[in-house]
Design an enzyme around this catalytic site. Structure first.
Site, mmCIF file in Angstrom:
data_model
loop_
_atom_site.group_PDB
_atom_site.id
_atom_site.type_symbol
_atom_site.label_atom_id
_atom_site.label_comp_id
_atom_site.label_asym_id
_atom_site.label_seq_id
_atom_site.Cartn_x
_atom_site.Cartn_y
_atom_site.Cartn_z
ATOM 1 N N ASP A 26 -50.292 -30.435 -18.741
ATOM 2 C CA ASP A 26 -51.258 -30.569 -17.646
ATOM 3 C C ASP A 26 -51.472 -32.036 -17.306
ATOM 4 O O ASP A 26 -51.577 -32.412 -16.138
ATOM 5 C CB ASP A 26 -52.605 -29.945 -18.043
ATOM 6 C CG ASP A 26 -52.509 -28.457 -18.313
ATOM 7 O OD1 ASP A 26 -51.685 -27.794 -17.664
ATOM 8 O OD2 ASP A 26 -53.260 -27.962 -19.171
ATOM 9 N N ASN A 76 -40.872 -28.580 -19.891
ATOM 10 C CA ASN A 76 -40.527 -29.229 -21.153
ATOM 11 C C ASN A 76 -39.126 -28.784 -21.565
ATOM 12 O O ASN A 76 -38.486 -27.974 -20.881
ATOM 13 C CB ASN A 76 -41.572 -28.940 -22.236
ATOM 14 C CG ASN A 76 -41.727 -27.450 -22.535
ATOM 15 O OD1 ASN A 76 -40.762 -26.682 -22.483
ATOM 16 N ND2 ASN A 76 -42.944 -27.033 -22.859
ATOM 17 N N LYS A 77 -38.655 -29.292 -22.666
ATOM 18 C CA LYS A 77 -37.280 -29.019 -23.091
ATOM 19 C C LYS A 77 -37.030 -27.524 -23.284
ATOM 20 O O LYS A 77 -36.027 -26.977 -22.798
ATOM 21 C CB LYS A 77 -36.997 -29.779 -24.388
ATOM 22 C CG LYS A 77 -35.591 -29.586 -24.946
ATOM 23 C CD LYS A 77 -35.426 -30.419 -26.213
ATOM 24 C CE LYS A 77 -34.088 -30.163 -26.887
ATOM 25 N NZ LYS A 77 -33.941 -30.963 -28.125
ATOM 26 N N LYS A 78 -37.952 -26.838 -23.954
ATOM 27 C CA LYS A 78 -37.801 -25.398 -24.210
ATOM 28 C C LYS A 78 -37.760 -24.624 -22.895
ATOM 29 O O LYS A 78 -36.935 -23.717 -22.709
ATOM 30 C CB LYS A 78 -38.954 -24.907 -25.085
ATOM 31 C CG LYS A 78 -38.915 -23.424 -25.424
ATOM 32 C CD LYS A 78 -40.048 -23.085 -26.385
ATOM 33 C CE LYS A 78 -40.051 -21.594 -26.744
ATOM 34 N NZ LYS A 78 -40.368 -20.729 -25.592
ATOM 35 N N GLU A 79 -38.656 -24.980 -21.968
ATOM 36 C CA GLU A 79 -38.694 -24.287 -20.681
ATOM 37 C C GLU A 79 -37.428 -24.550 -19.876
ATOM 38 O O GLU A 79 -36.908 -23.649 -19.194
ATOM 39 C CB GLU A 79 -39.927 -24.744 -19.898
ATOM 40 C CG GLU A 79 -41.238 -24.254 -20.509
ATOM 41 C CD GLU A 79 -42.460 -24.956 -19.929
ATOM 42 O OE1 GLU A 79 -43.561 -24.387 -20.003
ATOM 43 O OE2 GLU A 79 -42.309 -26.096 -19.409
#
Length: 471
Positions: free
Chosen positions: A266, A198-201
C-alpha cells in the site's frame, strides 16, 4: 524532498475498503469447554484497511485524497465512513449498496501472537447499478485530480468492466494511473501507467519462475508489453524493486530493521502516486517509494509514513552528505512535529576544534534517546563566551564536521549566549551537559523531562589543543 513539499497533489483512490479490527489481550488458561485458549480482552482498536491504508499513507504525505468505492448499508459501513471523514479524506462520493456487507477483518491477539482471525464481508462483484454510479461520479472528478490509484484486494469493487472503463477515461484526461493488482489475470489493468506486483504476484500473473536476473527481466517485460503499460514495477522485498520501461532500472533499498511487512505494498502504491503527481521522474519516484517502504517495514502493523520520516531516513543513508543534517530553528521545529513519540536528546556547545573528547561525549549523549540534536553557538556567540581570538573555525565548518558524526542527527546554530530559546522550540526529552555542571543550574532543565550529565575525557579540550599548537 523540497519539490515534494512544494506541491499538494490531489489523488483519487478507487478500491476495496475494509476495517482492520484488533482485540488485544492476555492468555493464561485453556477453556474447559474445548481445547482452545481463553483470551482476556484488554484493548480493542480499529483502523482503516485495504485501500484505506493507501489513503492513510497519502494523507500522511500531505496529499488531498478523494475516495471512490462501494460499501454496505450496514453498521460496519457507517463506522468506515466516519473514520474516512475523520481522517481528512473526501469520502462524499462513496456508494452504499443494499445487502452488501462491508469488509471487516477481526484479529484476536494475545502475547504478541495472533490467535485467530475472522472476517465478515461480501466478496462478490458489486452490482451493475453500483458500477454505473461509480463511473458517473468518476467522470465528474477525473479532471480535478493528478492521479488515479487502483487498490485491488479482490473484494469485488474493481470488476473487470469497471476497471477497464476507469483506465480508459483517465487516459483520455492524461492522468497517471497506478495499480496494485490482484489475482492471476491482469488483463483488466491494460493501459495503466504502471502496476506494482510483488515477486510472488508477478510469478503467478506471468507463469515465469523468477529465480535470477534473466527470468526477472522476462517477467517484467512480459507484463509491460502484454498490458501496454508505461512501466511495470516488480517489488523485490529487501532487494528493492525493478522498473521496466524504455530501460530497466533496479533500485535497492536498505531497511535498518524489519518488524512487519504488513501494508508495504500500500505504501509503495501511495508513494509512487504521490511522487509522480509532484513531477518526479520514474527513477526518483522509485527511490522515494523504496525509502517510504523501508520506513514502514520498521513499524508494527499496517503503518503510514510522512515526508519528514522519509527525509530523515534518507539523511541516515547519506552519511557522506553531512550538510543535509544542518537545520535552522524553524526547519527543526517543523521536522520534529512528526517525531513527538521519540526520545529527543539535546546538547549544545561551541565545538570549535572537534576532538576525541567531543566525539565520545556525543556518542554517550545519543545513547540516551532516539535522536540527538546539537545546538551550536554562532561565531558571535563563541567570541562573546571565549574571547576575541575565538572561534578558530567558523560556524559553517564546525556544523559540517559535527554533522558528519554518526551519533549526531541534526545540528542547529543559535545566536544567543545560551540555547534557551532553541531548547524551548525543540522541547527535548533529555537534556545533556558536561559533568562539570554537577551542582550548577543548567539552562533548559526546566523544559526537558530529564537532565543527564556526562563526564568529559580527561585532558581533552579545545583550549589544550590550542596551547599545544602554539608551543
Amino acid at each position: 524532498m523540497d519539490r515534494l513539499k512544494a506541491y499538494t497533489p490531489r489523488i483519487l483512490v478507487v478500491g476495496d475498503l475494509m476495517l482492520d479490527h484488533y482485540l488485544w489481550g492476555s492468555c493464561e488458561r485453556i477453556s474447559p469447554e474445548a481445547p482452545v485458549q481463553v483470551v482476556d480482552i484488554q484493548k480493542e482498536t480499529t483502523v482503516l484497511g485495504g485501500a484505506g491504508n493507501v489513503i492513510n499513507n497519502l494523507l500522511a504525505m500531505g496529499a488531498k485524497v478523494n475516495v471512490l468505492s462501494v460499501i454496505g448499508d450496514d453498521s460496519n459501513g457507517e463506522e468506515l465512513l466516519e473514520m474516512l471523514e475523520n481522517s481528512g479524506a473526501d469520502a462524499s462520493q462513496l456508494v452504499k449498496q443494499e445487502g452488501r456487507h462491508t469488509s471487516k477483518k477481526s484479529r484476536v491477539i494475545a502475547v504478541h501472537q495472533q490467535i485467530i482471525r475472522y472476517d465478515s464481508e461480501s466478496k462478490n462483484d458489486i452490482s451493475e447499478k453500483s458500477e454505473n454510479e461509480l463511473l458517473e461520479k468518476f467522470e465528474k472528478e477525473v479532471s480535478k485530480i493528478d492521479a488515479l490509484l487502483l487498490s485491488d484486494y479482490g473484494k469485488g469493487v474493481l470488476t473487470d468492466g469497471l476497471t477497464c472503463k476507469l483506465i480508459e477515461i483517465a487516459k483520455k484526461h492524461g492522468k497517471f494511473i497506478l495499480v496494485d493488482p490482484k489475482g492471476k489475470d491482469y488483463s483488466k489493468y491494460k493501459g495503466a501507467t504502471l502496476i506494482t506486483p510483488n515477486k510472488k504476484e508477478a510469478i503467478e500473473a506471468t507463469n515465469v519462475d523468477i529465480k535470477d536476473e534473466k527470468s526477472l527481466y522476462e517477467a517484467g517485460e512480459l507484463l509491460r508489453k502484454s498490458l501496454e503499460l508505461d512501466y511495470a514495477v516488480i517489488t523485490l522485498s529487501e532487494d528493492g524493486m525493478a522498473i521496466f520501461g524504455d530501460e530497466v532500472i533496479k533500485v535497492p533499498t536498505v531497511a535498518r530493521e524489519v518488524f512487519d511487512v504488513t501494508g508495504a505494498g500500500d505504501t509503495v502504491l501511495a508513494s509512487f502516486g504521490y511522487a509522480l503527481s509532484c513531477g518526479l521522474d520514474i527513477k526518483d519516484s522509485a527511490l522515494f517509494a523504496t525509502s517510504a517502504a523501508a520506513v514502514v517495514v520498521g513499524k508494527l502493523g499496517s503503518a503510514t509514513v510522512s515526508l519528514d520520516e522519509i527525509d530523515m531516513y534518507e539523511h541516515s543513508l547519506r552519511s557522506g552528505v553531512a550538510s543535509s543534517k544542518i537545520k535552522t530553528k524553524e526547519e527543526i521545529v517543523e521536522l520534529l512535529k512528526n517525531f513527538r513519540d521519540k526520545n529527543i536528546v539535546f546538547t549544545n556547545g561551541c565545538f570549535d576544534i572537534l576532538h576525541v573528547g567531543h566525539v565520545k561525549y556525543l556518542e554517550v549523549a545519543k545513547s540516551f534517546g532516539d535522536m540527538l540534536i546539537v545546538g551550536l553557538n554562532s561565531d558571535a556567540s563563541v567570541k562573546r563566551l571565549k574571547g576575541k581570538n575565538r572561534p578558530i573555525n567558523i560556524s559553517e565548518d564546525r556544523a559540517y564536521v559535527l554533522s558528519a558524526l554518526e551519533s549526531v542527527s541534526f545540528v542547529v546554530e543559535f545566536e544567543e549566549d545560551t540555547p534557551y530559546e532553541l531548547i524551548k522550540a525543540v522541547k527535548p526529552t533529555v537534556l545533556v551537559k558536561g559533568g562539570d555542571y554537577e551542582g550548577k543550574e543548567v539552562v533548559g532543565s526546566d523544559i526537558a523531562k530529564e537532565l543527564r550529565l556526562v563526564d568529559f575525557v580527561d585532558g581533552k579540550s579545545t583550549t589544550n589543543i590550542i596551547k599545544k599548537a602554539q608551543l
